[in-house]
Design a protein around this motif. Structure first.
Motif, PDB file in Angstrom:
ATOM      1  N   ARG A  38       0.831  -1.211   0.000  1.00 39.76           N
ATOM      2  CA  ARG A  38       0.000   0.000   0.000  1.00 39.76           C
ATOM      3  C   ARG A  38       0.863   1.256   0.000  1.00 39.76           C
ATOM      4  O   ARG A  38       0.564   2.239  -0.693  1.00 39.76           O
ATOM      5  CB  ARG A  38      -0.921  -0.017   1.213  1.00 39.76           C
ATOM      6  N   TRP A  64      -0.563  -3.499  -8.905  1.00 36.44           N
ATOM      7  CA  TRP A  64      -0.498  -3.918  -7.507  1.00 36.44           C
ATOM      8  C   TRP A  64       0.194  -5.269  -7.364  1.00 36.44           C
ATOM      9  O   TRP A  64       0.855  -5.530  -6.346  1.00 36.44           O
ATOM     10  CB  TRP A  64      -1.902  -3.973  -6.904  1.00 36.44           C
ATOM     11  N   GLY A 113      -3.488   1.403 -11.418  1.00 41.02           N
ATOM     12  CA  GLY A 113      -3.754   0.542 -10.274  1.00 41.02           C
ATOM     13  C   GLY A 113      -3.510  -0.929 -10.531  1.00 41.02           C
ATOM     14  O   GLY A 113      -3.420  -1.718  -9.583  1.00 41.02           O
ATOM     15  N   SER A 114      -3.379  -1.317 -11.786  1.00 39.59           N
ATOM     16  CA  SER A 114      -3.195  -2.729 -12.119  1.00 39.59           C
ATOM     17  C   SER A 114      -1.793  -3.235 -11.818  1.00 39.59           C
ATOM     18  O   SER A 114      -1.535  -4.432 -11.997  1.00 39.59           O
ATOM     19  CB  SER A 114      -3.510  -2.961 -13.607  1.00 39.59           C
ATOM     20  N   MET A 116       2.229   1.787  -3.542  1.00 40.57           N
ATOM     21  CA  MET A 116       1.225   2.272  -4.489  1.00 40.57           C
ATOM     22  C   MET A 116       0.848   3.728  -4.214  1.00 40.57           C
ATOM     23  O   MET A 116       0.655   4.502  -5.152  1.00 40.57           O
ATOM     24  CB  MET A 116      -0.024   1.379  -4.416  1.00 40.57           C
TER      25      MET A 116
END
Length: 373
Positions: free
Chosen positions: A166, A180, A177-178, A169
């Protein structure tokens, strides 16, 4: 009531048992899961002798699917060293294949898994898992139903990996967001060189490889920082560019993972061919930056503002820093004594050469034209 129970019971002892049964049915409380002392919990196991597994994510808990279409991941953690590995899945039924991949990775380090502890999920105790246990020679120990405390080592590893992911990111808001899944992979790579207090300050790297990690050779960089790398195709002519722009998204030894800026494709590049610019940040997310109305604003040598359609390394000035925080995202500050423009307010601020902090506070009103930070 007590006499009635005694009359119906063959003996007085059975009557007491009957009363205890009534009390348990009315107000039963489970015993607490007391923490096991470290000297009893951490036995002298060799690395990867005991491995815990737990699932993370699934359905829509990650927000979006990863670049490869995964919706979750399995976290494998070694009891001895604390080393973690993240393997993503599109369906939980892929667990036997991911388990075999992990076992082969442990064998490549010249270690052997002997005990595998996991939850009693149907996909984790399937016939394929039993076949792998017989083939690779390990014992499967399933935890009790509804008791995640028994699998506390894996649960804590999932929490540690998620918190670190987290942070990665949030620190790279310009990435989609992909990514992760790549952030989880890089978080486990970072954990491999983090000292553990309950292991006498040693890192998993030291416990597994029996040597101190050489940080200068591990290519640890800021997740999401701008990079330039040398592509495989030869340049079209002598005046063509020699590098391609991208974003650093992790490590898969011995390669560095670079998210190519032009098509958001993940490339595996040798670290010798990658140059990271960790002091450069984009103030707009990667997808929004391609909209001309929200393009990045930079200044040339003459102080003229220009718009950039793609926030690549070519558009960012050396030594400049775009503050990624939401409340300060419009501030562009350099370490040198140059004039910079605040696009939201249209004011010019002049920084002296002695000022070294890259941050400016911008609130509802700017009352001073120069700030000494």
């Amino acid at each position: 009531a007590e006499d009635g129970i005694r009359d119906r019971s063959p003996s007085r002892g059975l009557g007491d048992v009957y009363k205890r049964q009534i009390c348990d049915k009315a107000k039963f409380r489970a015993q607490p899961f007391l923490r096991i002392p470290s000297e009893q919990r951490l036995k002298e196991y060799p690395p990867y002798h005991v491995v815990y597994v737990d699932a993370c994510g699934g359905q829509r808990s990650m927000g979006v699917k990863s670049l490869g279409g995964a919706v979750g991941n399995f976290i494998f953690v070694d009891l001895c060293s604390g080393d973690m590995k993240s393997l993503t899945y599109a369906q939980k039924s892929q667990f036997p294949e991911l388990l075999e991949r992990y076992l082969l990775g442990v064998l490549s380090l010249q270690y052997v898994v002997r005990v595998l502890r996991l939850d009693g999920d149907s996909v984790q105790i399937s016939v394929d898992v039993e076949r792998l246990a017989a083939e690779y020679g390990f014992v499967v120990q399933t935890m009790s139903a509804g008791s995640p405390q028994e699998n506390g080592v894996a649960e804590k590893a999932v929490g540690d990996a998620t918190r670190l992911t987290r942070a990665l990111m949030i620190g790279a808001p310009h990435l989609p967001g992909s990514v992760w899944s790549l952030a989880y992979l890089y978080a486990c790579y970072i954990n491999f060189v983090l000292p553990k207090a309950h292991r006498n300050g040693k890192t998993p790297y030291e416990l597994v490889l029996n040597r101190i990690p050489d940080m200068s050779r591990m290519f640890l960089r800021v997740f999401g920082c701008a990079v330039q790398y040398k592509p495989l195709p030869k340049p079209a002519n002598k005046m063509a560019e020699r590098t391609v722009d991208g974003w650093f998204v992790g490590i898969i030894a011995p390669s560095a993972l670079v998210l190519r800026d032009e098509d958001l494709k993940v490339m595996r590049i040798s670290p010798k061919k990658v140059r990271a610019h960790e002091a450069l940040y984009c103030k707009t997310p990667c997808g929004e930056a391609r909209n001309p109305s929200v393009d990045a604003v930079v200044e040339d040598d003459e102080g003229q503002e220009t718009l950039s359609s793609v926030p690549s390394v070519k558009d960012l000035q050396p030594g400049a820093l775009y503050d990624p925080l939401p409340n300060q995202g419009e501030n562009l500050v350099t370490y040198e004594g140059t004039k910079q423009t605040l696009p939201s307010k249209g004011k010019e601020l002049e920084l002296g050469p002695s000022h070294t902090s890259p941050y400016l506070e911008e609130h509802n009103e700017i009352g001073r034209e120069s700030q000494h930070v």
